[in-house]
Enzyme design. Structure first.
Site, mmCIF file in Angstrom:
data_model
loop_
_atom_site.group_PDB
_atom_site.id
_atom_site.type_symbol
_atom_site.label_atom_id
_atom_site.label_comp_id
_atom_site.label_asym_id
_atom_site.label_seq_id
_atom_site.Cartn_x
_atom_site.Cartn_y
_atom_site.Cartn_z
ATOM 1 N N ASN A 1 0.855 -1.067 2.713
ATOM 2 C CA ASN A 1 1.992 -0.723 1.861
ATOM 3 C C ASN A 1 3.184 -0.470 2.781
ATOM 4 O O ASN A 1 3.242 0.564 3.450
ATOM 5 C CB ASN A 1 1.633 0.538 1.057
ATOM 6 C CG ASN A 1 2.817 1.082 0.282
ATOM 7 O OD1 ASN A 1 3.838 0.419 0.130
ATOM 8 N ND2 ASN A 1 2.675 2.307 -0.226
ATOM 9 N N TRP A 2 4.099 -1.419 2.805
ATOM 10 C CA TRP A 2 5.236 -1.304 3.734
ATOM 11 C C TRP A 2 6.289 -0.335 3.219
ATOM 12 O O TRP A 2 7.248 -0.020 3.917
ATOM 13 C CB TRP A 2 5.860 -2.687 3.988
ATOM 14 C CG TRP A 2 4.925 -3.670 4.650
ATOM 15 C CD1 TRP A 2 3.614 -3.456 5.023
ATOM 16 C CD2 TRP A 2 5.215 -5.032 5.013
ATOM 17 N NE1 TRP A 2 3.082 -4.604 5.582
ATOM 18 C CE2 TRP A 2 4.037 -5.578 5.595
ATOM 19 C CE3 TRP A 2 6.344 -5.847 4.897
ATOM 20 C CZ2 TRP A 2 3.969 -6.902 6.061
ATOM 21 C CZ3 TRP A 2 6.284 -7.165 5.363
ATOM 22 C CH2 TRP A 2 5.103 -7.679 5.945
ATOM 23 N N LYS A 3 6.143 0.111 1.997
ATOM 24 C CA LYS A 3 7.086 1.058 1.374
ATOM 25 C C LYS A 3 8.527 0.551 1.490
ATOM 26 O O LYS A 3 8.753 -0.658 1.501
ATOM 27 C CB LYS A 3 6.941 2.455 1.985
ATOM 28 C CG LYS A 3 5.496 2.950 2.004
ATOM 29 C CD LYS A 3 5.434 4.423 2.220
ATOM 30 C CE LYS A 3 4.005 4.853 2.445
ATOM 31 N NZ LYS A 3 3.816 6.275 2.385
ATOM 32 N N HIS B 1 1.581 4.977 -7.342
ATOM 33 C CA HIS B 1 1.609 5.587 -6.003
ATOM 34 C C HIS B 1 2.195 6.996 -6.114
ATOM 35 O O HIS B 1 3.102 7.239 -6.920
ATOM 36 C CB HIS B 1 2.450 4.721 -5.054
ATOM 37 C CG HIS B 1 2.318 5.138 -3.622
ATOM 38 N ND1 HIS B 1 2.983 6.226 -3.113
ATOM 39 C CD2 HIS B 1 1.563 4.641 -2.616
ATOM 40 C CE1 HIS B 1 2.652 6.370 -1.829
ATOM 41 N NE2 HIS B 1 1.788 5.417 -1.501
ATOM 42 N N GLU C 1 -5.689 8.575 -2.571
ATOM 43 C CA GLU C 1 -4.720 8.982 -1.557
ATOM 44 C C GLU C 1 -4.329 10.439 -1.788
ATOM 45 O O GLU C 1 -3.401 10.720 -2.570
ATOM 46 C CB GLU C 1 -3.477 8.102 -1.641
ATOM 47 C CG GLU C 1 -3.754 6.632 -1.440
ATOM 48 C CD GLU C 1 -2.518 5.876 -0.962
ATOM 49 O OE1 GLU C 1 -2.644 5.147 0.021
ATOM 50 O OE2 GLU C 1 -1.446 6.045 -1.556
ATOM 51 N N GLY D 1 1.352 10.156 5.060
ATOM 52 C CA GLY D 1 2.489 10.223 5.977
ATOM 53 C C GLY D 1 2.566 11.525 6.751
ATOM 54 O O GLY D 1 3.599 11.825 7.357
ATOM 55 N N SER E 1 -2.643 8.616 6.093
ATOM 56 C CA SER E 1 -2.666 8.736 7.550
ATOM 57 C C SER E 1 -3.820 7.956 8.201
ATOM 58 O O SER E 1 -4.403 8.405 9.187
ATOM 59 C CB SER E 1 -2.691 10.209 7.975
ATOM 60 O OG SER E 1 -1.497 10.849 7.552
ATOM 61 N N GLY F 1 -0.165 2.985 5.001
ATOM 62 C CA GLY F 1 1.293 3.017 4.989
ATOM 63 C C GLY F 1 1.840 2.762 6.386
ATOM 64 O O GLY F 1 1.940 1.615 6.837
ATOM 65 N N GLY F 2 2.181 3.836 7.090
ATOM 66 C CA GLY F 2 2.850 3.740 8.396
ATOM 67 C C GLY F 2 2.219 2.745 9.366
ATOM 68 O O GLY F 2 2.920 1.918 9.972
HETATM 69 C C1 PEP Z 1 0.541 5.217 1.514
HETATM 70 O O1 PEP Z 1 1.690 5.504 1.281
HETATM 71 O O2 PEP Z 1 -0.065 4.492 0.702
HETATM 72 C C2 PEP Z 1 -0.069 5.754 2.716
HETATM 73 C C3 PEP Z 1 -1.355 5.877 2.731
HETATM 74 O O3 PEP Z 1 0.780 6.132 3.737
HETATM 75 P P1 PEP Z 1 0.354 6.570 5.241
HETATM 76 O O4 PEP Z 1 -0.731 5.633 5.697
HETATM 77 O O5 PEP Z 1 1.612 6.428 6.041
HETATM 78 O O6 PEP Z 1 -0.127 7.976 5.153
#
Ligand code: PEP
Length: 252
Positions: free
Chosen positions: A10-12, A95, A165, A171, A211, A232-233
Site C-alpha cells: 500500500n503506497w498510500k 483502511h 492491521e 506506521g 510495521s 505500507g512504508g
Molecule cells: C498500512 O498502512 O497498510 C500499513 C500496514 O502501514 P505500515 O506497514 O507502514 O505500518
C-alpha cells in the site's frame, strides 16, 4: 486447504507519477519471476494507469487504495468501481486511515464491498483495533463488529482478502507480535466462518499489516493463520518489498 500467499504493498499518498513508475519498473524487474506468492501493488489513483502499463504482462497485480460505492454521477473527487474494474484486480477498503481521517464507518465499508464485488474487483478489507481497545480488552469485540458489519448481507465474498492491521502498529515501528497477530487472525477466520460458512472461511486469505519489514516478515508468515502481509512504508523500497515477497514465498 492451501491458500495462495500474498505480499501486498500500500503506497498510500506517496510517490509522484514519475516516482511510482520508477518503483513499478524496479519491482517488475525484481519480482516478475518470483513464484509461490501473489504480488500486489496499490499506488495512488493518479499512478494506476502508468503503473498498469509497466506491470502488464508481468506476474504483479494492481490494486487501488479506495473507491466510492456509486457507479457514476455527481460525486466530485470520487472514483467508481466501474472505473477501477477495467484497471485493477484489487481494491483496499476500510483502511484505518480512511476510517480515522475520512470518518468511514462499517456501514459505508459494507456498501463499498458490495459495489466492488459487483464490479468484479477483489476487496482487501482492512480491520484493526485502536490501542485503547486492545488495552481495554475489547479487541475481540471491535474486530467481530468490523467483520460482521463489513460483510453484512454478503454470503459469497468472492476473492475477498482481509488484512488485520492493529491501528497502534501502523506506521509506528511497533508491530504486533506474531502470536498476537495469529490469534486475532484466527478469530477473524472464525467470525467469517460464522457469517459466510466454513468453506469461505477456509479459503479467505488473511493478512497481517502494521510495521511489517524485511526483518520481521518471516515471524508473521511462519504462523498458521497468516497468509501474507499488507505492507505500507516498506513497500516503497523495492529491495525491502522484494525481500518480503521472497520470504513469504519461501515460508508458505
Ligand atoms: C498500512 O498502512 O497498510 C500499513 C500496514 O502501514 P505500515 O506497514 O507502514 O505500518
Amino acid at each position: 486447504m492451501k491458500r495462495f500467499p500474498v505480499a501486498a504493498g500500500n503506497w498510500k499518498m506517496n510517490t509522484t507519477v514519475e516516482e511510482a513508475a520508477a518503483l513499478a519498473k524496479e519491482l517488475r524487474d525484481r519480482l516478475d519471476r518470483l513464484d509461490g506468492v501473489e504480488k500486489i501493488v496499490c499506488p495512488p489513483f493518479v499512478s494506476l494507469v502508468p503503473v498498469k502499463g509497466i506491470i502488464t504482462g508481468s506476474s504483479i497485480k494492481l490494486g487501488a487504495q479506495n473507491m466510492y460505492f456509486q457507479e457514476k454521477g455527481a460525486f466530485t473527487g470520487e472514483v467508481s468501481p466501474t472505473m477501477l474494474a477495467g484497471l485493477c484486480q484489487y481494491v483496499i477498503l476500510g483502511h484505518s486511515e480512511r476510517r480515522q481521517y475520512f470518518h468511514e464507518e462499517d456501514r459505508l465499508v459494507n456498501r463499498k464491498l458490495k459495489a466492488a464485488l459487483k464490479a468484479g474487483l477483489a476487496p482487501i478489507l482492512c480491520v484493526g483495533e485502536k490501542l485503547e481497545d486492545r488495552e481495554g480488552g475489547r479487541t475481540e469485540e471491535v474486530i467481530t463488529r468490523q467483520i460482521s458489519e463489513g460483510l453484512a448481507d454478503i454470503p459469497n465474498p468472492g476473492d475477498l482478502v482481509i488484512a488485520y492491521e492493529p491501528i497502534w502498529a501502523i506506521g509506528t515501528g511497533r508491530a504486533a507480535t506474531a502470536s498476537q497477530a495469529n490469534e486475532t487472525i484466527g478469530l477473524i477466520r472464525r467470525v467469517v466462518g460464522g457469517q459466510c460458512g466454513g468453506a469461505v472461511a477456509e479459503g479467505v486469505r488473511l493478512l497481517y499489516g502494521g510495521s511489517v519489514t524485511a526483518a520481521n516478515i518471516l515471524e508473521f508468515v511462519s504462523q498458521s493463520e497468516i497468509d501474507g502481509s499488507l505492507v505500507g512504508g516498506a513497500s516503497l523500497k523495492a529491495g525491502d518489498f522484494t525481500s518480503i515477497a521472497e520470504q513469504t514465498a519461501r515460508a508458505k
